[in-house]
Design an enzyme around this catalytic site. Structure first.
Site, PDB file in Angstrom:
ATOM      1  CG  ASP A 293      27.544  37.194  41.358  1.00 16.70           C
ATOM      2  OD1 ASP A 293      28.258  36.946  42.350  1.00 16.70           O
ATOM      3  OD2 ASP A 293      28.018  37.548  40.264  1.00 16.70           O
ATOM      4  CG  HIS A 337      39.538  34.496  33.534  1.00 13.60           C
ATOM      5  ND1 HIS A 337      40.145  35.630  33.051  1.00 13.60           N
ATOM      6  CD2 HIS A 337      38.607  34.938  34.426  1.00 13.60           C
ATOM      7  CE1 HIS A 337      39.612  36.706  33.602  1.00 13.60           C
ATOM      8  NE2 HIS A 337      38.683  36.312  34.443  1.00 13.60           N
TER       9      HIS A 337
END
Length: 440
Positions: A293, A337
């Protein structure tokens, strides 16, 4: 003489009676309290898998019966009114912290609430009386306010208050401008050209914009926490929905190399490692689990002592070339998404230099249903999420064909394997495998 419609409404009435009886009997058999308006009623009934199926069927029948009984014009009119005004009472109560201003089991008055919130009493009365039509708060005598189970939940749960605040301040205004954005930027795939951009008058991407305000960022994080607690989003579905125990993948036993037998999983965009930790704990065959991340997230993440040497955090931007080469599986949960196809293709292409024969990409997201695959009430829940991504980020939830086209556009060497949806999961596992020459 009965018409087809008359027969259908009686069928639905019978279905509602049947499902309600089954739910009642299941709760009694399991020793669970029955739903009631008592303040000590649980926040949500604890249903068995069978009970959840009856609950879905009950809501579906109620939804259809309402549409038939009202008729097309009143039904559409009522739905439009509910969509526009339905959140107002809850938004008002959340903004002014009214639910948590007096303890459950006690009462207060409109005047007292108004004085505490420094707003007119007439506004408190009119907005809370609207909320009361949804059984949020009650007015046992004129001007007196009491808690219901719903307002008690609002008073007790900071996460629920965060969700309502996020819906009222971020999602709702963005929805109101979503159609304007389509007209303003037809066909745009840019995350800064959407309903959120217009509603908040910003040229920043949603995630960057809310970071400019610590209160908004904290509220969004709390909202996600409550969302992730929903049964359909549990990590357990991921653990049992994919064959992690088969890793490492060795497709050529005679020529199996150390790289091919690495036993490595990369959790791309894996935040603080909730999934990575669960994977490493549950599957000792995984020799290395890498959670990637951005720097602020990885800096705040810690490897548990029991997983030292097997779990690691790595700072990485998923738009940059993947740094962990030849892993068995690259996992992306709720990543793609957030992005339109243009950007999702870039994320997938960034994996290509690291891929080896047999490496798999595992995506954990919604798979939008085909038309008619689900009853309308259930399909609507999926469509909510799709429209939410559109208005906030110009992004989307994808169908099976969308997933195939996305990966094909990224690189034709990504080969579709399967899409599976673990039982009671709201998210699917979308699996592609790398076939052909090594990524470059």
């Amino acid at each position: 003489m009965e018409t087809g419609t008359q027969s259908r409404i009686l069928e639905l009435a019978a279905e509602i009676q049947h499902c309600t009886q089954c739910l009642h009997d299941g709760l009694v058999a399991d020793g669970q309290p029955l739903p009631s308006w008592e303040l000590d009623t649980p926040p949500a009934p604890k249903l068995s898998l069978e009970g959840q199926a009856h609950q879905d069927a009950l809501f579906e029948a109620m939804h259809e019966l309402q549409a038939l009984i009202l008729g097309p014009v009143p039904y559409i009119f009522n739905k439009a009114l509910e969509s526009v005004y339905g959140l107002l009472g809850l938004h008002f109560a959340t903004r002014f912290s009214l639910a948590s201003s007096f303890p459950p089991g006690t009462t207060t008055t409109f005047a007292t609430l108004a004085d505490q919130a420094q707003i007119p009493e007439s506004d408190v009365a009119r907005y809370l009386r609207f909320a009361m039509t949804d059984r949020v708060f009650a007015e046992p005598s004129k001007g007196v306010v009491a808690h219901t189970p719903a307002s008690k939940a609002l008073a007790s749960s900071s996460q629920l208050r965060a969700v309502l605040g996020h819906l009222g301040d971020e999602i709702w205004p963005s929805a109101c401008r979503a159609v304007d954005a389509i007209q303003e930027w037809p066909g745009s795939e840019e995350p800064t050209q959407c309903g959120f951009s217009l509603a908040h008058d910003t040229d920043k991407v949603f995630f960057d914009d809310i970071k400019t305000d610590e209160r908004r960022a904290r509220r969004f994080a709390e909202s996600l926490e409550l969302l992730h607690q929903r049964p359909g989003f549990q990590i357990a579905h991921v653990l049992r929905g994919y064959d992690w125990g088969a890793i490492p993948f060795i497709h050529d036993q005679e020529k199996g190399t150390e790289e091919a037998a690495s036993g490595v999983v990369v959790d791309v965009g894996g935040s603080t490692g909730t999934l990575g930790i669960a994977l490493a704990d549950a599957f000792p065959n995984l020799k290395r689990v890498v959670v990637q991340d951005l720097a602020p997230v990885t800096a705040a993440s810690t490897v548990p002592d029991r997983l030292q040497g097997r779990l690691e955090f790595e700072t990485h931007d998923f738009f940059a070339d993947q740094t962990v080469k030849g892993a068995d599986a690259y996992f992306l949960r709720w990543v793609l998404h957030d992005w339109s196809d243009h950007y999702a293709v870039r994320i997938l292409r960034a994996l290509v230099p690291a891929m080896r024969e047999g490496s798999q990409v595992v995506v954990n997201e919604f798979c939008m249903p085909e038309p008619g695959e689900l009853p309308p009430y259930q399909e609507k829940r999926a469509r909510f999420h799709d429209l939410g991504m559109k208005q906030l980020l110009n992004a989307k939830e994808r169908s099976k064909e969308d997933w195939k086209e996305l990966f094909k556009t990224a690189d034709e060497r990504f080969t579709f394997q399967y899409i599976s949806k673990p039982h009671m999961s709201e998210l699917s596992l979308v699996v592609f495998e790398w076939r052909g020459s090594k990524g470059h």
